[in-house]
Design an enzyme around this catalytic site. Structure first.
Site, short mmCIF file in Angstrom:
data_model
loop_
_atom_site.label_atom_id
_atom_site.label_comp_id
_atom_site.label_asym_id
_atom_site.label_seq_id
_atom_site.Cartn_x
_atom_site.Cartn_y
_atom_site.Cartn_z
N TYR A 90 46.70 38.16 42.42
CA TYR A 90 45.39 38.10 41.77
C TYR A 90 45.40 37.23 40.53
O TYR A 90 44.41 36.55 40.22
CB TYR A 90 44.88 39.51 41.46
CG TYR A 90 45.58 40.24 40.34
CD1 TYR A 90 45.11 40.16 39.04
CD2 TYR A 90 46.70 41.02 40.58
CE1 TYR A 90 45.73 40.83 38.01
CE2 TYR A 90 47.34 41.69 39.57
CZ TYR A 90 46.85 41.59 38.27
OH TYR A 90 47.49 42.26 37.25
N GLY B 41 50.23 33.65 44.97
CA GLY B 41 49.08 34.04 45.77
C GLY B 41 48.50 35.38 45.38
O GLY B 41 47.62 35.90 46.07
N CYS C 18 46.52 43.42 27.85
CA CYS C 18 45.10 43.37 28.21
C CYS C 18 44.26 42.65 27.16
O CYS C 18 43.50 41.75 27.46
CB CYS C 18 44.56 44.78 28.44
SG CYS C 18 42.82 44.80 28.92
N ALA D 148 39.04 45.49 40.45
CA ALA D 148 38.32 44.23 40.65
C ALA D 148 39.28 43.07 40.47
O ALA D 148 40.19 43.12 39.63
CB ALA D 148 37.17 44.11 39.65
N LYS E 265 41.08 36.55 29.73
CA LYS E 265 40.85 36.03 31.09
C LYS E 265 39.40 36.19 31.48
O LYS E 265 38.79 35.26 32.03
CB LYS E 265 41.75 36.78 32.07
CG LYS E 265 41.51 36.42 33.53
CD LYS E 265 42.10 37.47 34.45
CE LYS E 265 41.32 38.77 34.39
NZ LYS E 265 41.92 39.84 35.22
N CYS F 298 43.50 40.74 30.47
CA CYS F 298 42.16 40.89 31.05
C CYS F 298 41.03 40.46 30.14
O CYS F 298 40.04 39.91 30.62
CB CYS F 298 41.95 42.32 31.54
SG CYS F 298 42.64 43.61 30.52
N HIS G 51 16.18 47.44 46.68
CA HIS G 51 15.82 46.15 47.28
C HIS G 51 15.04 45.29 46.28
O HIS G 51 14.23 45.81 45.53
CB HIS G 51 14.96 46.39 48.52
CG HIS G 51 14.56 45.15 49.23
ND1 HIS G 51 15.44 44.41 50.01
CD2 HIS G 51 13.38 44.49 49.28
CE1 HIS G 51 14.82 43.37 50.51
NE2 HIS G 51 13.55 43.39 50.08
N GLU H 193 42.93 34.16 40.34
CA GLU H 193 41.91 34.19 39.30
C GLU H 193 41.94 32.91 38.46
O GLU H 193 40.89 32.30 38.20
CB GLU H 193 42.11 35.40 38.40
CG GLU H 193 41.72 36.71 39.04
CD GLU H 193 42.05 37.92 38.19
OE1 GLU H 193 41.41 38.97 38.39
OE2 GLU H 193 42.95 37.83 37.32
N GLU I 247 22.54 46.74 48.53
CA GLU I 247 21.80 47.60 49.47
C GLU I 247 22.43 47.59 50.86
O GLU I 247 22.26 48.54 51.64
CB GLU I 247 20.34 47.17 49.55
CG GLU I 247 20.09 45.82 50.20
CD GLU I 247 18.61 45.47 50.25
OE1 GLU I 247 17.86 46.21 50.91
OE2 GLU I 247 18.21 44.48 49.61
#
Length: 452
Positions: free
Chosen positions: A178, A176, A42, A341, A50, A47, A435, A182, A440
């Site tokens: 992540y 294909g 990581c 994510a 990256k 991560c 908003h 990415e 929202e």
């Protein structure tokens, strides 16, 4: 039998460091061995660098969009890879220093060495020195692998991207998942001509189908040459370039070819099987719900177990291990409803079941909307957002949330709390919208777009 240590951790990644540090804080004598750099995948080659590259790559669009917002910016802003790379590695060194200080300040003995398991209570360091421990924790992570084919030795992996002396003008990214997706977005944003080849029908297999489609369309819109149902037959080196022959017989030349088609646990040569530890078909350490192997004194956490390959999960597993073994409080790790994510461009946040998974298990309603977000619409961009809720008809629980949008990773962390708590669609509806925001939409979608 007297042991040198109460705990010996093999691997200095996030999970191993957390387990070692917390065990030491609780009064136990701990040692940790790391053969490369402290921080693991990581921090050093995953991560963190990256995400820094993601940030850097997004400025190419920001400069263009700024003009629509009244800013006077250079017509052709340039990116200096070497300047960025130097600062990125300075940051990685800083973070590695933090990891080392955490161990030092908590009296963990550190061996900058490879360590292999000799038996249930003994590890052997690179110089032949043997160390004994009442408990051994394997936290060695994993590594990217390139399949064996003609010319495969010419391919690089994600590990190599951070070390490039200069960026290629043209790159082929094979895969294909992540990681491939990415880096396709990152390098495209940094000005590299990117082709992504994947042998399947759509990228990001295993994720929600509707989200996958929106992401793929967004990547193509931003300039990635995405080629589905495409695979490589061989790679030939031609001077300083690489001629790729695809399985359909076509040929094309690239400056670099990067493979991101899978990872394998770091168990080769660790001596685990000789010590009685079972390994799975991919080389992963087989563990139970408490991260215990079949050898009572040996445990394993993180990517080396090939459960959920996420840093926060490895940390949770490390904490549960300490609770179980050193605090007398048997603790299982909850691997259910883990938000995640994917830092593609567009970004993706997801938690819970995909529409396909949920529909296979029970009747559902799907609430979804796609739209142009205000910031991109004003700048004249075609980028689209997806907000999606998958809801149980019977219980009304929100079974899955899928977001494709700028900041989707930040949004899904909050949505993940609600889903983990068992929030219903009516709980979402009862929440007042913030908003004007993209998020929202998660609380304003009143009618399902489809149901099963």
């Amino acid at each position: 039998m007297a042991f040198d240590f109460d705990l010996f951790v093999i691997g200095g990644g996030s999970g191993g460091v957390r387990a070692g540090r917390v065990a030491s804080q609780n009064g136990f004598k701990v040692a940790l061995a790391e053969e490369f750099r402290m921080g693991g995948t990581c921090v050093i080659r995953g991560c963190v660098p990256k995400k820094l590259m993601v940030f850097g790559s997004q400025f190419s669009e920001s400069f263009i969009d700024a003009k629509s917002y009244g800013w006077d910016v250079p017509t052709h802003p340039t990116f200096e890879w070497k300047n960025f790379r130097a600062k990125m590695h300075d940051e990685l060194e800083r973070l590695e220093g933090i990891y080392r200080n955490l161990l030092k300040n908590n009296d963990v003995t550190v061996y900058d060495s490879r360590a292999v398991v000799k038996d249930a209570h003994t590890v052997v360091l690179r110089d032949g020195h043997e160390v004994t421990a009442k408990t051994i924790l394997v936290a060695t992570g994993g590594h990217p692998v390139v399949p064996d084919f003609e010319g495969s030795q010419y391919a690089i992996t994600s590990n190599d991207i951070f070390l490039l002396e200069e960026l290629p003008n043209k790159i082929l990214i094979v895969g294909g998942g992540y990681i491939a997706s990415e880096f396709a977005g990152i390098l495209n944003g940094l000005g590299v001509e990117v082709t992504q080849a994947y042998r399947g029908d759509q990228i990001l297999r295993g994720f929600d189908d509707e989200a996958r489609k929106v992401i793929a369309e967004g990547m193509v819109e931003k300039g990635v040459d995405l080629r589905l149902n495409t695979d490589v037959a061989k790679i030939d080196k031609v001077a300083d370039t690489f001629c790729v022959t695809f399985k359909d017989g076509s040929e094309e030349t690239f400056d670099k070819v990067m493979y991101a088609t899978g990872r394998r646990p770091n168990t080769d040569g660790l001596g685990l099987e000789d010590a009685g530890v079972a390994l799975g078909k991919s080389g992963e350490v087989v563990v139970d719900d408490y991260s215990a192997t079949g050898v009572p004194s040996i445990y394993a956490i993180g990517d080396v177990t090939n459960r959920i390959q996420l840093t926060p999960v490895a940390i949770r597993e490390g904490m549960a291990f300490v609770e179980t073994v050193f605090k007398g409080n048997p603790t299982k790790v909850d691997h259910d409803l883990v938000p995640s994510a994917v830092f593609t461009q567009p970004e993706f946040g997801t938690v819970g079941l995909t529409e396909e998974e949920a529909a296979a298990q029970e009747p559902i309603e799907v609430y979804a909307t796609t739209f142009k977000p205000m910031n991109h619409s004003f700048a004249g961009r075609p980028d689209r957002v997806l907000m999606k809720l998958v809801v149980s008809k019977e219980t009304r629980k929100v079974l899955g949330v899928h977001i494709v949008a700028d900041g989707a990773g930040e949004m899904i962390q909050m949505a993940g709390i609600a889903v983990k708590m068992g929030a219903t669609k009516e709980d979402f509806d009862a929440t007042v919208a913030v908003h004007p925001t993209m998020a929202e939409e998660l609380v304003t979608m009143k009618e399902p777009v489809r149901s099963t």
